[in-house]
Design a protein around this motif. Sequence first.
Motif, PDB file in Angstrom:
ATOM      1  N   VAL A   1       2.101   1.967  21.669  1.00 54.56           N
ATOM      2  CA  VAL A   1       1.888   0.625  21.124  1.00 54.56           C
ATOM      3  C   VAL A   1       0.962   0.695  19.912  1.00 54.56           C
ATOM      4  CG1 VAL A   1       0.877  -1.638  21.598  1.00 54.56           C
ATOM      5  CG2 VAL A   1       2.325  -0.523  23.310  1.00 54.56           C
ATOM      6  N   ARG A   2      -0.065   1.535  19.996  1.00 51.88           N
ATOM      7  CA  ARG A   2      -1.002   1.690  18.880  1.00 51.88           C
ATOM      8  C   ARG A   2      -0.271   2.158  17.626  1.00 51.88           C
ATOM      9  NH1 ARG A   2      -6.089   5.373  20.219  1.00 51.88           N
ATOM     10  NH2 ARG A   2      -6.125   3.948  22.006  1.00 51.88           N
ATOM     11  N   ALA A   3       0.641   3.118  17.774  1.00 53.26           N
ATOM     12  CA  ALA A   3       1.405   3.610  16.622  1.00 53.26           C
ATOM     13  C   ALA A   3       2.292   2.521  16.049  1.00 53.26           C
ATOM     14  CB  ALA A   3       2.244   4.814  17.035  1.00 53.26           C
ATOM     15  N   GLY A   4       2.937   1.746  16.929  1.00 56.13           N
ATOM     16  CA  GLY A   4       3.780   0.655  16.448  1.00 56.13           C
ATOM     17  C   GLY A   4       2.979  -0.382  15.673  1.00 56.13           C
TER      18      GLY A   4
ATOM     19  N   ALA B   1       0.246   0.098  14.077  1.00 51.52           N
ATOM     20  CA  ALA B   1      -0.278   0.689  12.843  1.00 51.52           C
ATOM     21  C   ALA B   1       0.713   0.599  11.686  1.00 51.52           C
ATOM     22  CB  ALA B   1      -0.667   2.142  13.080  1.00 51.52           C
ATOM     23  N   VAL B   2       2.004   0.592  11.981  1.00 51.39           N
ATOM     24  CA  VAL B   2       3.011   0.513  10.910  1.00 51.39           C
ATOM     25  C   VAL B   2       3.615  -0.886  10.800  1.00 51.39           C
ATOM     26  CG1 VAL B   2       3.538   2.965  11.123  1.00 51.39           C
ATOM     27  CG2 VAL B   2       4.932   1.299  12.371  1.00 51.39           C
ATOM     28  N   GLY B   3       3.030  -1.843  11.515  1.00 50.54           N
ATOM     29  CA  GLY B   3       3.514  -3.218  11.431  1.00 50.54           C
ATOM     30  C   GLY B   3       4.809  -3.470  12.163  1.00 50.54           C
TER      31      GLY B   3
ATOM     32  N   GLY C   1      11.113  -1.875  13.774  1.00 51.08           N
ATOM     33  CA  GLY C   1      10.655  -2.400  12.493  1.00 51.08           C
ATOM     34  C   GLY C   1       9.369  -1.735  12.028  1.00 51.08           C
ATOM     35  N   GLY C   2       8.784  -2.304  10.991  1.00 50.39           N
ATOM     36  CA  GLY C   2       7.591  -1.728  10.381  1.00 50.39           C
ATOM     37  C   GLY C   2       7.943  -0.886   9.178  1.00 50.39           C
ATOM     38  N   GLN C   3       6.918  -0.361   8.529  1.00 49.80           N
ATOM     39  CA  GLN C   3       7.147   0.446   7.336  1.00 49.80           C
ATOM     40  C   GLN C   3       5.942   1.327   7.047  1.00 49.80           C
ATOM     41  OE1 GLN C   3       7.631  -2.440   4.202  1.00 49.80           O
ATOM     42  NE2 GLN C   3       5.455  -2.828   4.033  1.00 49.80           N
ATOM     43  N   ILE C   4       6.181   2.345   6.244  1.00 47.09           N
ATOM     44  CA  ILE C   4       5.113   3.223   5.756  1.00 47.09           C
ATOM     45  C   ILE C   4       5.245   3.291   4.240  1.00 47.09           C
ATOM     46  CG2 ILE C   4       4.304   5.613   5.666  1.00 47.09           C
ATOM     47  CD1 ILE C   4       5.031   5.888   8.596  1.00 47.09           C
ATOM     48  N   VAL C   5       4.130   3.113   3.542  1.00 50.92           N
ATOM     49  CA  VAL C   5       4.128   3.180   2.084  1.00 50.92           C
ATOM     50  C   VAL C   5       3.854   4.619   1.662  1.00 50.92           C
ATOM     51  CG1 VAL C   5       3.046   2.374  -0.046  1.00 50.92           C
ATOM     52  CG2 VAL C   5       3.352   0.801   1.882  1.00 50.92           C
TER      53      VAL C   5
END
Length: 484
Positions: A60-63, A65-67, A102-106
């Motif tokens: 959950v923490r990882a999810g 962190a990437v929104g 979902g989520g993303q990494i820049v």
Amino acid sequence: MEYEAVIGLEVHAQLKTRTKIFCACPTDFGAPPNTQVCPVCLGHPGALPVVNRHAVELGVRAGCAVGAAVHRRSHWARKNYFYPDLPKGYQITQLKHPLSEGGQIVVEHTGHRRRVGITRMHLEEDAGKSKHLEQEGEMRSLLDLNRCGVPLLEIVSEPDMRSPEEARAYLVELKQILEYCGVCDGDMEKGNLRCDANLSVRRKGSTEFGVRTEIKNLNSFRNLKQALAVEFKRHVDFVERGEPIIQATMLWDENAGKTRLMRSKEDAHDYRYFPEPDLPPLVLSEVWIAGVLRGLPELPDARRARYRKGFGIRPYDAVVLTATRELGDYFEIVASRVPDVQAAANFIGSALLGVLNERQIEITQSPIAPEALADILILRAQGTLSSTLAKRVLEEIIQTGKSADAIIREQGWEQVDDDGQLRQWAEGVIEAHPTHVEAYLGGKESLMGFFMGQIMQRSKGRAHPTKAQEVLLTILKQRKGEVT
């Protein structure tokens, strides 16, 4: 280049738990083979799995962190396949209802920022490990099942990367995020972070996807970049020859520098997925998820931006100093104590990390505390130490554990700014190098660096650089006047 790559990564991160995902066996690396196993992770009949709460929290923490959207309700599934180091004959994982989506990494690469979408994150268990070796003249395969049941988080990206370099940058950023959040230690040599890369090619400007191949088990940034570059070229060669590309799973042969066929690509139906009958759905409360979100640290991208804006340091230094959460913490303690933050960034990024890397020491085990390093930088700013001597003091502190002041007194390393002594060193250099002096007076002003290097060598780094150069220039101007 007429073609572009379309790349997506499936990253497997081992979660930082003390025990496995469905049993109480430890996850210690390097334990003797088959000593961290029990009926549950070995798949004995009647042994029932129990979900590790901490593994769920880290996922959950990882999810967060990437929104990503963390689902309140997710489901377990059985992925059925035969492999010698999978004693149960199936893997407990998640399929249709994963932990988050979902989520993303820049990603920053060559000055450009690209947003790479995250398709999903799901929890699953690892398989064991096979070892192939020759014994008594025969090839034998041995199994170590210690890794069976080790908790993994699989992170699947969208196919948003367009070059091997971007894929590498994405993996670097993802690794940093997982490490900052305490989700995974990111040790690729131990297999705690590894990835599968999917690649296809298409002509630039096209929006359709080509036939993809998957490269399995890439365990370093270098291997990822090289394998994708080789596979990209292989795809382009096939397209140029008009030959069809077959969807397949490939292996990277690092020694040969090429990919080779492992098997034809499976689809989901090949694994005969069905709901895991021994585990109920995983149900999370909104309050619990919100608590995990509040506990997140400042992430690497935000920290880099704060360093650039708040401290005014160069973008490159911001990247170096945020490589790990611990290094950033170290730098901030130093920055809070010194007058010149950019000078601190330079010194940590070059001198300190250079010495630590040479001795293979992590920043968390640094023999010099940030407060002691700040003392060195203050002495340098005050003119007590030259840049050269500051590095030597750093090395002495690491080697002896003494304070900067004590080392300077014992070694007599105070910076010299006395005009008489500086003039003596400068005249000595000039007398020793008449041809260089003649060339300088003839217009080759780049030799000033050579002269200053000789003065620092004669003074054993003690000469005040600015004042020494002023004295040297005065003498050289006098010589030039005598010549003319």
